[in-house]
Design a protein around this motif. Structure first.
Motif, PDB file in Angstrom:
ATOM      1  N   UNK A 228      19.912   3.204  57.824  1.00  0.00           N
ATOM      2  CA  UNK A 228      20.709   4.375  58.163  1.00  0.00           C
ATOM      3  C   UNK A 228      20.920   5.230  56.920  1.00  0.00           C
TER       4      UNK A 228
ATOM      5  N   UNK B 106      30.520  -0.337  66.835  1.00  0.00           N
ATOM      6  CA  UNK B 106      30.173   0.007  65.466  1.00  0.00           C
ATOM      7  C   UNK B 106      28.898   0.863  65.453  1.00  0.00           C
TER       8      UNK B 106
ATOM      9  N   UNK C 202      20.718 -11.915  67.861  1.00  0.00           N
ATOM     10  CA  UNK C 202      20.027 -10.876  67.088  1.00  0.00           C
ATOM     11  C   UNK C 202      20.638 -10.742  65.689  1.00  0.00           C
TER      12      UNK C 202
ATOM     13  N   UNK D 195      20.848  -2.291  66.438  1.00  0.00           N
ATOM     14  CA  UNK D 195      20.933  -3.208  67.583  1.00  0.00           C
ATOM     15  C   UNK D 195      20.284  -4.534  67.224  1.00  0.00           C
ATOM     16  N   UNK D 196      19.131  -4.463  66.570  1.00  0.00           N
ATOM     17  CA  UNK D 196      18.399  -5.687  66.242  1.00  0.00           C
ATOM     18  C   UNK D 196      19.168  -6.544  65.241  1.00  0.00           C
ATOM     19  N   UNK D 197      20.075  -5.919  64.488  1.00  0.00           N
ATOM     20  CA  UNK D 197      20.887  -6.699  63.557  1.00  0.00           C
ATOM     21  C   UNK D 197      22.035  -7.392  64.275  1.00  0.00           C
ATOM     22  N   UNK D 198      22.204  -7.102  65.557  1.00  0.00           N
ATOM     23  CA  UNK D 198      23.262  -7.764  66.318  1.00  0.00           C
ATOM     24  C   UNK D 198      24.638  -7.175  66.071  1.00  0.00           C
ATOM     25  N   UNK D 199      24.694  -5.907  65.658  1.00  0.00           N
ATOM     26  CA  UNK D 199      26.007  -5.291  65.468  1.00  0.00           C
ATOM     27  C   UNK D 199      26.673  -5.073  66.821  1.00  0.00           C
ATOM     28  N   UNK D 200      27.997  -4.972  66.779  1.00  0.00           N
ATOM     29  CA  UNK D 200      28.715  -4.688  68.023  1.00  0.00           C
ATOM     30  C   UNK D 200      28.487  -3.229  68.403  1.00  0.00           C
TER      31      UNK D 200
ATOM     32  N   UNK E 277      23.478 -10.608  71.685  1.00  0.00           N
ATOM     33  CA  UNK E 277      23.863  -9.933  70.444  1.00  0.00           C
ATOM     34  C   UNK E 277      24.112 -10.948  69.339  1.00  0.00           C
TER      35      UNK E 277
ATOM     36  N   UNK F 260      30.021   4.438  64.271  1.00  0.00           N
ATOM     37  CA  UNK F 260      29.755   4.583  62.846  1.00  0.00           C
ATOM     38  C   UNK F 260      28.302   5.041  62.639  1.00  0.00           C
ATOM     39  N   UNK F 261      27.368   4.195  63.034  1.00  0.00           N
ATOM     40  CA  UNK F 261      25.960   4.488  62.735  1.00  0.00           C
ATOM     41  C   UNK F 261      25.487   5.779  63.398  1.00  0.00           C
TER      42      UNK F 261
END
Ligand SMILES: Nc1ncnc2c1ncn2[C@@H]1O[C@H](COP(=O)(O)OP(=O)(O)OP(=O)(O)O)[C@@H](O)[C@H]1O
Ligand SMILES: Nc1ncnc2c1ncn2[C@@H]1O[C@H](COP(=O)(O)OP(=O)(O)OP(=O)(O)O)[C@@H](O)[C@H]1O
Ligand code: SF4
Ligand SMILES: [Mg+2]
Ligand SMILES: [Mg+2]
Lengths: 343, 331, 324
Positions: free
Chosen positions: B104, C232, B88, C224-229, B85, C236-237
């Protein structure tokens, strides 16, 4: 072949000042807006075509290019009578067809056919290929015997590179390229003179695109077909067209023979468009970078529709709509800059 | 040039009810720092799967069945979830195909940018916004401060794709994987986006993997090309070599199928007969042999390995084709 | 946005109009009000006089217009049993039902969101399978069975909870509430649980399926590809997008919950509108029935309208022009 006019100089299709407006305001309530604290009723319309004029001579492949939403499909559909125009005239073989009753239009519906972009959506999924091909034939030739219909279907199937065995199968059993062959066969089966092909290869892979383009070019040679070819892939357009019309926001910018257009584009939009074509092995990027954003056809700009993005726009461009004018070499361009010779 | 990314023998399967489907079959390639690689192939060839496999983000029934991915020398294909993670969106960013679907719809651009920064760095809101504004300006979005508070649907497709590129740049990644970044856009906007990529790669020395089905687009943008067919890389080499002197019969057919410009107008195009097989029905031997004009007996019996091919100027590439097997006689 | 809100409000009026027509049709066709007012021991001439007085000899449309006029002024006729204006009777009983519905809705929200979200995120886990299996059972068991089982277990067998009535209530400015006493809360537990048992399984399934669909979308993959936890991304999304369809459906379901109070209130002898409705049916109290219909109809319409408008405000992509 039944081509009643061998006279090559007379246009097969002639379009004059064609306009098409879509009312997208919905019901009465959707038309209400609040302006300065007062409720007003306002219609929202899309000016999809604005006074479009051109001729297509027999045997030509006339391509229409332009960015997404500029009105290419609307033009094709209006020309062929699927949409009633909101202004202007369409003449086919010397006869005005946009005012014909649907009964009088019938013979023209056979002579003019359409091929659509999406080979998945345009074939009835529950009908076998044989039925799909026989239907238009029976409709336009009620006097044909079952044997004649069957022979004709087989003949066309072979011509598009299909197999006679395909006839008993359903559309979903075919790949995209095969389906597009079937759509083309459906258009060819009634022996038309003129085909409007709306992005017939856009949904296909490169190796399959070539198959379909070859098929279309072969059919043109063998049957003396005339095409109106709608596309956004300019290298394909360059390959198969004889003449090209460049559209922007529902208006024609430039109409020229294919060599002239690609060698010496006049209109600033055409120049930008052509410079943007990706070319195999071209390394340097000499793309003309346009300014601004594409406006919507809901609120058309004043004057030249392109002026907001044009690098050469001046005060006259903002004010006055340029006419599609003939240049010395026969190229038609709608641009004040070209007319004034400052471009 | 030191290796930024090494993909070695990467295999991805999808566990379907009818059995496993191999979408990526032993894919191997490498990318140096600041290098640009184009991954081309037809729909279903496995390009997107390859892109996602690099950052270990294969969708559910899929899994990495073999091989490994080294990023700056570190094996990232075996990292635990939290460690990957952190890579990424930070050291490797992605740009997706359809700008209309990628952002989004219910979050503002600002939120979506700030969170990307805060997921990887310990910074406050205002500092993050300042970086976001800076990156938006870098991709030529006018008045970026105002734009931060707007929602995706308030932007055109081309602008959204530029925003997505700005998001990809936020954490100054070493590698961007762009999966068909311009396929949904018009040519003029495509040209603009490609120029932007080139400009950014030159400025920052970041690596780029450009995934597309359009050979012409990669040929203008990248230094190397890898051609995929039915889950495998069938040819790899410097862009000008692959484009001018393609070695694999598939690449040759692909290039010959493209309209070549002025002198060939109106002539028949070279067509490759048939279609790419669905992955459940890959023919034995070389997967291209039923469509190949040069197929030999051996082609239907044995799959060709990657074979070195040479170019007159001393350069070299790879083609997975028995024609280049010195033991099978020359060509 | 303006058009959107106006359209919703106009639609609301339209629905109210239809409901009132049904109410009028019932009133006009079911039961002779003269009989209800007078009983049998009145002469024919006297009845005729009352008919005339009540306007029952006017043409139907005049009667209808009068009916609408009166209804608009809150006059829904006289309850024959209570000998009071029907509207007053309704307003007197409404708090009981509204509190019941409110508590049930809270239960639904508090339970369905975590359960549905969990089942969407971990569809393969045992707990998710138990929840989903349970929700199928829950959907298929009739509400009165759940109510009776609850009463048997907690009231009769264990003796923990009261089985009927509202318990001690406090009158706050004409609104009799059970929220202010422990006894009132104890009495609320069983009825509200059994009332929520109807919609809870549906909501869990709805949230799960919407959330699973959202989790498959491109923008979640991109997150996911942005590396968010992951929290979140999920809360949120994904959740914010899940919420939009759930809000819409939720409004409709809330309305249906009100209808189901008839059953629950009868089982628990809960002195609310549902109970009143059953009484009115038994006593053929037409005016009260019509008043009930109009009142409940109005609540449903108001709730749906408010929900739609909230939806329009929450969702930034609701088109200004209202075209879908
Ligand atoms: N049936 C319709 N109702 C309302 N608006 C329409 C309709 N058809 C097209 N339009 C609008 O008219 C304009 C032109 O659309 P059209 O489909 O002709 O564009 P196009 O050039 O074919 O685009 P593309 O390359 O995306 O196919 C667009 O703004 C479109 O939104
Ligand atoms: N979720 C999935 N389940 C099953 N198979 C999948 C899944 N995702 C991808 N595949 C398979 O993997 C193969 C490669 O898919 P991929 O999306 O990588 O193709 P692509 O080369 O990116 O094509 P395109 O140009 O259409 O994007 C496809 O043939 C598909 O059958
Ligand atoms: S008329 Fe003016 S604005 Fe339009 S294209 Fe020509 S120079 Fe540009
Ligand atoms: Mg179109
Ligand atoms: Mg893909």
């Amino acid at each position: 072949m039944n081509a009643p006019f061998s006279d090559k100089t007379k246009p097969l299709l002639s379009v004059r000042d064609l306009s098409k407006i879509f009312d997208i305001s919905g019901g009465f309530l959707d038309q209400l807006t609040l302006k300065n604290g007062r409720l007003r009723r306002e219609k929202t319309t899309v000016k999809a075509l604005n006074r479009v004029s051109f001729d297509i001579a027999p045997g030509e492949t006339f391509s229409v290019v332009g960015e997404s939403g500029c009105g290419k499909s609307t033009l094709g559909r209006t020309v062929i009578g699927l949409y009633p125009p909101d202004g202007g005239e369409v003449h086919y073989g010397g006869e005005r067809i946009d005012t014909l009753s649907s009964r009088r239009m019938l013979p023209f519906r056979r002579r003019m056919q359409m091929v659509f972009q999406d080979p998945y959506a345009s074939l009835n999924p529950r009908k076998r290929v044989a039925a799909i091909l026989e239907e238009p034939l029976r409709f336009h030739h009620p006097d044909m015997t079952a044997d004649e219909v069957g022979d004709r279907v087989k003949e066309v199937m072979e011509q598009v590179g299909g197999d006679v065995q395909w006839l008993t199968r359903l559309p979903h059993e075919f790949s995209g390229g095969q389906r597009q062959r079937i759509s083309i066969a459906r258009a060819l089966v009634v022996d038309p003179e003129f085909i409007v092909a709306d992005e017939p290869i856009s949904a296909l892979d490169v190796s399959i695109q070539a198959q379909i383009l070859n098929l279309m070019m072969d059919a043109r040679e063998q049957r003396g077909l005339t095409y109106m070819f709608i596309a956004h892939d300019l290298s394909v357009v360059e390959h198969i067209s004889t003449r090209v019309a460049v559209m922007y926001l529902g208006s024609l910018c430039e109409v020229a023979d294919v060599d002239r257009l690609f060698a010496d584009p006049r209109h600033p939009y055409t120049r930008a468009l052509l410079s943007a074509i990706p070319r195999l092995g071209k390394k340097k990027s000499d793309h003309v970078r346009l300014k601004g954003e594409v406006p919507t056809p809901i609120n058309l700009p004043t004057g030249c529709v392109f002026h907001g993005r044009c690098l050469y726009a001046d005060e006259r461009c903002v004010r006055e709509i340029p006419e599609l004018l003939k240049q010395d070499d026969g190229v038609l361009a709608a641009c004040h800059g070209v007319e004034e010779g400052r471009l | 040039m030191s290796a930024l990314l090494q993909v070695q023998d990467l295999t991805v399967n999808f566990a379907l009810r009818t059995g496993d489907l191999t979408a990526l079959n032993g894919v191997t390639f490498a990318l140096g720092e600041g290098e640009r690689l184009g991954l081309v192939g037809e729909s279903g060839a496995g390009k997107s799967v390859a892109g996602f496999a690099i950052i270990n983000l294969i969708g559910k029934p899929g899994y990495i069945a073999g091989g490994r991915v080294l990023f700056q020398g570190e094996e990232i294909s075996a990292l635990p979830e939290e460690a990957i993670r952190r890579i990424r969106g930070h050291r490797i960013s992605m740009v997706f195909q359809d700008p209309m679907m990628t952002l989004n719809p219910v979050l503002t651009i600002g939120t979506q940018m700030v969170e990307t920064l805060q997921a990887h760095r310990n910074i406050g809101q205002s500092e993050a916004e300042a970086i976001a504004v800076d990156k938006l300006r870098q991709v030529h979005i006018p008045s970026p401060e105002k734009r931060l508070h707007q929602y995706p649907h308030e932007f055109s497709g081309g602008m959204r794709q530029r925003i997505i590129i700005a998001i990809a740049l936020l954490n100054d990644p070493q590698l961007i994987i762009a999966d068909e970044p311009t396929t949904a856009l018009d040519v003029t906007i495509q040209a603009e986006i490609m120029d932007l990529f080139l400009e950014l790669c030159r400025q920052t020395r970041m690596g780029l993997i450009l995934i597309t089905h359009d050979l012409a687009v990669v040929s203008e943008t990248t230094e190397k090309i890898a051609v995929m067919y039915a889950g495998e890389i069938v040819e790899e080499g410097r862009t000008e070599d692959v484009v001018r002197r393609p070695r694999h019969p598939y690449t040759q057919g692909l290039i010959a199928a493209l309209p070549q410009g002025d002198d060939q107008r109106g002539t028949r195009l070279n067509q490759i007969p048939g279609t790419m097989p669905t992955l459940t029905r890959i023919p034995p031997g070389c997967s291209f042999h039923p469509r190949c004009p040069h197929a030999m007996d051996v082609c239907s019996e044995r799959a060709p390995g990657p074979l070195p091919v040479a170019y007159p100027d001393g350069g070299g590439g790879m083609a997975a084709c028995h024609l280049y097997d010195p033991n099978l006689g020359d060509r | 946005m303006v058009a959107f809100i106006i359209r919703r409000i106009v639609q609301a009026f339209l629905v109210m109009f239809i409901i009132s027509s049904i109410g009028f049709a019932i009133k006009h066709n079911v039961g002779d009000p003269v009989w209800q007012i007078t009983g049998i021991s009145v002469s024919k001439a006297e009845r005729e006089r009352i008919r005339e007085q009540l306007g029952l000899n006017d043409p139907v449309y005049i009667q209808y217009i009068n009916f609408l006029k009166n209804a608009a002024h809150g006059d829904l006729g006289q309850s024959y049993f209570y000998k009071k204006p029907a509207a007053d009777v309704i307003l007197d009983k409404a708090p009981a039902t509204l509190e019941l519905v409110l508590v049930s809705s809270m239960i639904i929200v508090v339970l369905s969101i975590p359960l549905g979200v969990y089942a969407a995120i971990y569809p393969k886990r045992i707990f998710s399978r138990v929840v989903m299996g349970g929700s199928i059972v829950g959907v298929s068991i009739p509400v009165f069975l759940i109510a009776i089982m609850g009463v048997y277990l907690f009231s009769v067998h264990l003796g923990w909870l009261p089985s009927f009535g509202r318990g001690a209530t406090v009158n706050v400015g004409g609104w009799r509430t059970g929220f202010l006493t422990v006894d009132g809360w104890l009495h609320l537990i069983l009825p509200s649980l059994s009332l929520s048992s109807i919609m809870l399984p549906l909501f869990i399934r709805l949230i799960r399926s919407e959330m699973m669909e959202v989790l498959e979308s491109d923008y979640i993959r991109y997150a996911w590809a942005k590396g968010l936890k992951k929290y979140r991304i999920w809360f949120l999304h994904a959740f914010k997008n899940t919420l939009l369809p759930v809000i819409t459906v939720g409004g409709v379901q809330l309305g249906i919950t009100i209808a189901f109070t008839i059953l629950t209130e009868t089982v628990f002898q809960w002195q609310g509108l549902g109970f009143l409705f059953m009484e009115a049916v038994e006593r053929s109290d037409t005016a009260l029935l019509v008043a009930y219909l109009m009142f409940v109809g109005m609540i449903m319409v108001v709730v749906n309208t408010v929900v739609d408008i909230i939806y329009g405000v929450v969702n930034p992509t609701v088109r200004i022009a209202g075209t879908k």
